[in-house]
Every structure is written in C-alpha cells, then in structure tokens.
Design a protein around this motif. Structure first.
Motif, PDB file in Angstrom:
ATOM      1  N   LEU A 111     -28.857  -6.886 -14.729  1.00  0.00           N
ATOM      2  CA  LEU A 111     -30.175  -6.301 -14.481  1.00  0.00           C
ATOM      3  C   LEU A 111     -30.162  -5.454 -13.220  1.00  0.00           C
ATOM      4  CD1 LEU A 111     -32.584  -9.243 -15.391  1.00  0.00           C
ATOM      5  CD2 LEU A 111     -31.970  -7.251 -16.772  1.00  0.00           C
ATOM      6  N   ARG A 155     -38.167  -6.299 -12.392  1.00  0.00           N
ATOM      7  CA  ARG A 155     -37.160  -7.160 -13.022  1.00  0.00           C
ATOM      8  C   ARG A 155     -37.578  -7.558 -14.441  1.00  0.00           C
ATOM      9  NH1 ARG A 155     -35.621 -11.933 -14.489  1.00  0.00           N
ATOM     10  NH2 ARG A 155     -33.481 -12.682 -14.104  1.00  0.00           N
ATOM     11  N   ARG A 210     -28.599  -2.212 -14.101  1.00  0.00           N
ATOM     12  CA  ARG A 210     -29.562  -1.396 -14.860  1.00  0.00           C
ATOM     13  C   ARG A 210     -30.567  -0.759 -13.908  1.00  0.00           C
ATOM     14  NH1 ARG A 210     -32.005  -1.210 -20.149  1.00  0.00           N
ATOM     15  NH2 ARG A 210     -30.290  -2.495 -20.889  1.00  0.00           N
ATOM     16  N   TYR A 211     -31.022  -1.521 -12.935  1.00  0.00           N
ATOM     17  CA  TYR A 211     -31.983  -1.001 -11.948  1.00  0.00           C
ATOM     18  C   TYR A 211     -31.386   0.168 -11.179  1.00  0.00           C
ATOM     19  CZ  TYR A 211     -34.813  -0.929  -7.658  1.00  0.00           C
ATOM     20  OH  TYR A 211     -35.589  -0.551  -6.585  1.00  0.00           O
ATOM     21  N   MET A 270     -37.036  -4.678 -16.739  1.00  0.00           N
ATOM     22  CA  MET A 270     -35.612  -4.502 -17.000  1.00  0.00           C
ATOM     23  C   MET A 270     -35.109  -5.538 -18.011  1.00  0.00           C
ATOM     24  SD  MET A 270     -34.458  -1.972 -14.964  1.00  0.00           S
ATOM     25  CE  MET A 270     -35.959  -1.170 -15.520  1.00  0.00           C
ATOM     26  N   GLU A 293     -36.357  -4.735 -21.560  1.00  0.00           N
ATOM     27  CA  GLU A 293     -35.611  -3.614 -22.133  1.00  0.00           C
ATOM     28  C   GLU A 293     -34.215  -4.043 -22.555  1.00  0.00           C
ATOM     29  OE1 GLU A 293     -35.572  -0.553 -19.219  1.00  0.00           O
ATOM     30  OE2 GLU A 293     -37.684  -0.004 -19.507  1.00  0.00           O
ATOM     31  N   SER A 349     -29.026 -10.491 -19.731  1.00  0.00           N
ATOM     32  CA  SER A 349     -30.041 -10.403 -18.674  1.00  0.00           C
ATOM     33  C   SER A 349     -29.642 -11.188 -17.437  1.00  0.00           C
ATOM     34  CB  SER A 349     -31.396 -10.908 -19.201  1.00  0.00           C
ATOM     35  OG  SER A 349     -31.835 -10.140 -20.293  1.00  0.00           O
ATOM     36  N   ARG A 371     -31.264   3.267 -13.164  1.00  0.00           N
ATOM     37  CA  ARG A 371     -32.564   3.812 -13.535  1.00  0.00           C
ATOM     38  C   ARG A 371     -33.423   4.197 -12.331  1.00  0.00           C
ATOM     39  NH1 ARG A 371     -35.081   1.469 -17.856  1.00  0.00           N
ATOM     40  NH2 ARG A 371     -36.873   2.699 -17.179  1.00  0.00           N
TER      41      ARG A 371
END
Length: 259
Positions: A86, A214, A89-90, A217, A220, A81, A93
């Motif tokens: 992160l 955040r 990942r953002y 994320m 997850e 993380s 997505r």
C-alpha cells in the motif's frame, strides 16, 4: 473441543466466530450456550433427514459457497494489501492524489429541490440583498451572522474552514477556488441552496497523508486483485452454462397469500 452435542464437537473457533458475527453476544459462556442450542437443532435436523429436502440443501450449499468465496477473497485482499504494497501504491500515486483546498466563508439561503417559482424568487431576493450589502461595504461576517441559514457557520461569520476538492459540492468548490483572497463571489446555486462566498486565503495544493488515503488504497488494491483473479479463473476453469434449463426459476418470494 469445548462441548460435544450428539456426534458433533463444538470448538473454541465455533464460539469465537459466534462472538464475532453476533453483535452484543455477551460473555463467552453465553456464546457457548448459543452455539450448543444451534447445534442441537442441527443434530435433530440430521436425525429427521431434513437436509435431504432440496430447498434446504440448496440453502446450505449457498451459505457454504458464500462463506468459502468471501473467505478466499479476504485472503487475496490481505496478500495484496500489506503495508509495504500500500505504501508503494501511495508513492506511485502521489501526483494524482494531490488536491486543492481553500479557506472560505459563505452565506447560504436554503432552496429546496423542486422549489416553485415563488420560493425561488424569495430565496434569490434574499441572497441578492446579502450580496448587495457586502459589495456596498458591509462586513461579510456580520451579514453572515444575520442572514445565513447555515446556523453553524453563520455563528462563525460564515467561516467554513478549509474546503478540499472532492470533499464538497463540485459547483461550490469551482466557484470558491476561482476567488482571490478577500474577493466575494456573485450569488451562485448548489444543491444546498444559494450562496455568496468569500475567499479568506489563496488556494493551495495539498497531498493527503498515507494514513488519510490508506483505506482508499486498500479498496483499490482489493478491487484490482479480485478482477485479476476472476479473469484468471475464467481462463483456467471450464464453465458450461445451460440457460435453457432456467425455465420456471422464481427470483423473488411470493407475497403472503399470493397464488
């Protein structure tokens, strides 16, 4: 070491942990006193060979197991993380994170869950009357101030502001997002009551900022990392179960006085 109780040293880390885990622990000196008191009890328990009691030993091992397992999972979560991971990942997505939102006003008549036929009929009559006045030319805001049972938005002429998909009742959002600007809905029901709504603007699609999602994320990423870790551990570390030996295990404490 900031104190020594019998054979046991008390460290700065012990005091820091006490402050972190005891809300309202107060000053550092008070935390040190508290840790010393607990350590005195542990010293006496050792002297009395209290840890040889099977139930106490099991509780100690259970606490140890939980502390180590949770601390290890926290480390895994930190590793997965980072701001960089992160952020990646953002970005991956972005399309799926987009949500519709619409500026809307509403009038609501409260209807309790499980309301009887009479209460439902009265609420329906009230919301139908509000709807009839509006479609006959009455000002929506004026009717909302007079009749809406949501006192906060009622005082604002029914203005709910921007409502975003996923953040409000799905039936409510489905009804209002289908409206054209200025269009008034037919009466409809949600868990909060009976509504008449008016779209104040056209719906739009928005992408939440990284900071807004955040936490999502991070949650997850942690969940995925934990699942992956547990799959690997089950493959790498042999486990034998003996369910036949569970006979007589009691899962809950007996009530006081129960035989």
């Amino acid at each position: 070491m900031v104190a020594k109780v019998g054979r046991t040293p008390v460290t700065r880390a012990d005091v820091a942990l006490w402050l972190q885990t005891h809300e309202g622990a107060g000053a550092v000196e008070g935390a040190l006193d508290a840790v010393v008191e607990r350590t005195l009890l542990v010293e006496k328990a050792r002297e009395d060979e209290f840890l040889k009691d099977p139930e106490v030993a099991a509780r100690v091992e259970a606490a140890r197991r939980e502390v180590i397992a949770n601390a290890y999972l926290d480390r895994v979560a930190r590793e997965t993380s980072t701001e960089e991971s992160l952020s990646a990942r953002y970005e991956a997505r972005r399309e799926g994170l987009a949500r519709r939102e619409v500026h809307v006003a509403h009038i609501v008549v409260r209807l309790a869950m499980g309301a009887d036929r009479r209460a439902r009929a009265e609420a329906q009559a009230k919301i139908n009357a509000a709807h009839a006045r509006i479609v006959s030319g009455a000002d929506f805001a004026a009717v909302a101030r007079e009749l809406s049972e949501d006192t906060v938005t009622g005082a604002l002429g029914g203005d709910l502001g921007l409502v975003r998909e996923g953040q409000v009742d799905a039936r409510f959002f489905g009804a209002v997002v289908a409206l054209k600007p200025g269009e008034v809905s037919e009466p409809f029901e949600t868990d909060f009551g009976l509504h008449v709504a008016r779209a104040l603007e056209a719906p739009r699609t928005v992408l939440p900022t990284f900071q807004e999602v955040r936490g999502q994320m991070a949650a997850e990423a942690r969940h995925e990392a934990e699942e992956m870790l547990m799959r690997r551990l089950r493959e790498d570390i042999p486990v034998r179960r003996y369910p036949e030996r569970l006979s007589g295990v009691v899962g809950t404490k007996k009530a006081e006085g129960e035989q």
